[in-house]
Design a protein around this motif. Structure first.
Motif, mmCIF file in Angstrom:
data_model
loop_
_atom_site.group_PDB
_atom_site.id
_atom_site.type_symbol
_atom_site.label_atom_id
_atom_site.label_comp_id
_atom_site.label_asym_id
_atom_site.label_seq_id
_atom_site.Cartn_x
_atom_site.Cartn_y
_atom_site.Cartn_z
ATOM 1 N N LYS A 136 77.428 28.138 64.956
ATOM 2 C CA LYS A 136 77.316 29.390 64.192
ATOM 3 C C LYS A 136 75.925 29.799 63.929
ATOM 4 O O LYS A 136 75.470 30.831 63.991
ATOM 5 N N LEU A 137 75.473 28.847 63.561
ATOM 6 C CA LEU A 137 73.676 28.999 63.144
ATOM 7 C C LEU A 137 72.989 29.350 64.477
ATOM 8 O O LEU A 137 72.176 30.398 64.447
ATOM 9 N N LEU A 138 73.302 28.771 65.532
ATOM 10 C CA LEU A 138 72.771 29.064 66.713
ATOM 11 C C LEU A 138 72.879 30.510 67.328
ATOM 12 O O LEU A 138 72.090 31.246 67.634
ATOM 13 N N ASN A 139 74.151 30.756 67.013
ATOM 14 C CA ASN A 139 74.616 32.255 67.445
ATOM 15 C C ASN A 139 73.925 33.317 66.546
ATOM 16 O O ASN A 139 73.483 34.359 67.122
ATOM 17 N N LYS A 140 73.868 32.845 65.072
ATOM 18 C CA LYS A 140 73.106 33.800 64.246
ATOM 19 C C LYS A 140 71.514 33.929 64.806
ATOM 20 O O LYS A 140 70.982 35.002 64.470
ATOM 21 N N ILE A 141 70.985 32.819 64.897
ATOM 22 C CA ILE A 141 69.463 32.964 65.601
ATOM 23 C C ILE A 141 69.512 33.812 66.556
ATOM 24 O O ILE A 141 68.548 34.569 66.725
ATOM 25 N N ASN A 142 70.444 33.721 67.682
ATOM 26 C CA ASN A 142 70.253 34.435 69.083
ATOM 27 C C ASN A 142 70.593 35.828 68.380
ATOM 28 O O ASN A 142 69.906 36.971 68.983
ATOM 29 N N GLU A 143 71.618 36.112 67.580
ATOM 30 C CA GLU A 143 71.673 37.634 67.190
ATOM 31 C C GLU A 143 70.617 37.950 66.299
ATOM 32 O O GLU A 143 69.961 39.443 66.450
ATOM 33 N N LEU A 144 69.568 37.318 65.602
ATOM 34 C CA LEU A 144 68.422 37.910 64.846
ATOM 35 C C LEU A 144 67.400 37.920 66.121
ATOM 36 O O LEU A 144 66.681 38.844 65.988
ATOM 37 N N LYS A 145 67.347 37.033 67.029
ATOM 38 C CA LYS A 145 66.320 37.347 68.143
ATOM 39 C C LYS A 145 66.408 38.523 68.773
ATOM 40 O O LYS A 145 65.488 39.526 69.018
ATOM 41 N N GLU A 146 67.734 38.742 69.196
ATOM 42 C CA GLU A 146 68.258 40.186 69.807
ATOM 43 C C GLU A 146 67.649 41.585 68.886
ATOM 44 O O GLU A 146 67.109 42.386 69.398
ATOM 45 N N ASP A 147 68.162 41.308 67.637
ATOM 46 C CA ASP A 147 67.777 42.428 66.715
ATOM 47 C C ASP A 147 66.129 42.588 66.699
ATOM 48 O O ASP A 147 65.684 43.709 66.458
ATOM 49 N N ASN A 148 65.484 41.480 66.572
ATOM 50 C CA ASN A 148 64.032 41.453 66.266
ATOM 51 C C ASN A 148 63.495 42.153 67.738
ATOM 52 O O ASN A 148 62.483 42.976 67.579
ATOM 53 N N GLN A 149 63.939 41.925 68.908
ATOM 54 C CA GLN A 149 63.486 42.557 70.219
ATOM 55 C C GLN A 149 63.632 44.078 70.187
ATOM 56 O O GLN A 149 62.617 44.881 70.270
ATOM 57 N N ARG A 150 64.998 44.411 69.606
ATOM 58 C CA ARG A 150 65.411 45.891 69.776
ATOM 59 C C ARG A 150 64.383 46.566 68.683
ATOM 60 O O ARG A 150 63.821 47.564 68.946
ATOM 61 N N LEU A 151 64.163 45.958 67.493
ATOM 62 C CA LEU A 151 63.282 46.451 66.197
ATOM 63 C C LEU A 151 61.807 46.611 67.000
ATOM 64 O O LEU A 151 61.117 47.635 66.654
ATOM 65 N N ARG A 152 61.399 45.717 67.672
ATOM 66 C CA ARG A 152 59.929 45.709 68.288
ATOM 67 C C ARG A 152 59.744 46.912 69.242
ATOM 68 O O ARG A 152 58.886 47.563 69.473
ATOM 69 N N GLU A 153 60.904 46.939 69.961
ATOM 70 C CA GLU A 153 60.828 48.175 71.083
ATOM 71 C C GLU A 153 60.809 49.389 70.498
ATOM 72 O O GLU A 153 60.185 50.394 70.845
ATOM 73 N N GLU A 154 61.552 49.698 69.220
ATOM 74 C CA GLU A 154 61.724 50.813 68.414
ATOM 75 C C GLU A 154 60.308 51.106 67.785
ATOM 76 O O GLU A 154 59.970 52.243 67.808
ATOM 77 N N VAL A 155 59.580 50.174 67.438
ATOM 78 C CA VAL A 155 58.449 50.089 67.020
ATOM 79 C C VAL A 155 57.434 50.894 67.745
ATOM 80 O O VAL A 155 56.661 51.559 67.583
ATOM 81 N N GLU A 156 57.496 50.184 69.310
ATOM 82 C CA GLU A 156 56.343 50.445 70.139
ATOM 83 C C GLU A 156 56.788 51.957 70.517
ATOM 84 O O GLU A 156 55.752 52.562 70.828
ATOM 85 N N THR A 157 57.721 52.457 70.578
ATOM 86 C CA THR A 157 58.241 53.679 70.992
ATOM 87 C C THR A 157 57.805 54.602 69.926
ATOM 88 O O THR A 157 57.020 55.698 70.247
ATOM 89 N N GLU A 158 57.916 54.426 68.518
ATOM 90 C CA GLU A 158 57.351 55.063 67.611
ATOM 91 C C GLU A 158 55.848 54.888 67.613
ATOM 92 O O GLU A 158 55.336 56.235 67.330
#
Length: 58
Positions: free
Chosen positions: A13-35
């Motif tokens: 479960k912790l590994l799954n949560k880490i992967n979810e957070l990595k995906e969220d982080n990547q999405r947020l980085r892309e949004e910041v770059e777009t902004e």
């Protein structure tokens, strides 16, 4: 063995949560770059307009 199975489940479960957070982080980085790019584009357009105004005033 039950304890080991519980630990494995929690670890999974912790590994799954880490992967979810990595995906969220990547999405947020892309949004910041777009902004950032949008802001840069807007600033460039404003600079061009200010230059045109300055030239007209001279």
């Amino acid at each position: 063995m039950e304890l080991v199975a519980q630990l494995e489940e929690r670890f999974s479960k912790l590994l799954n949560k880490i992967n979810e957070l990595k995906e969220d982080n990547q999405r947020l980085r892309e949004e910041v770059e777009t902004e950032r790019q949008t802001r840069h584009d807007i600033e460039s357009r404003i600079d061009i307009l200010l230059d045109k105004i300055q030239n007209e005033l001279e």
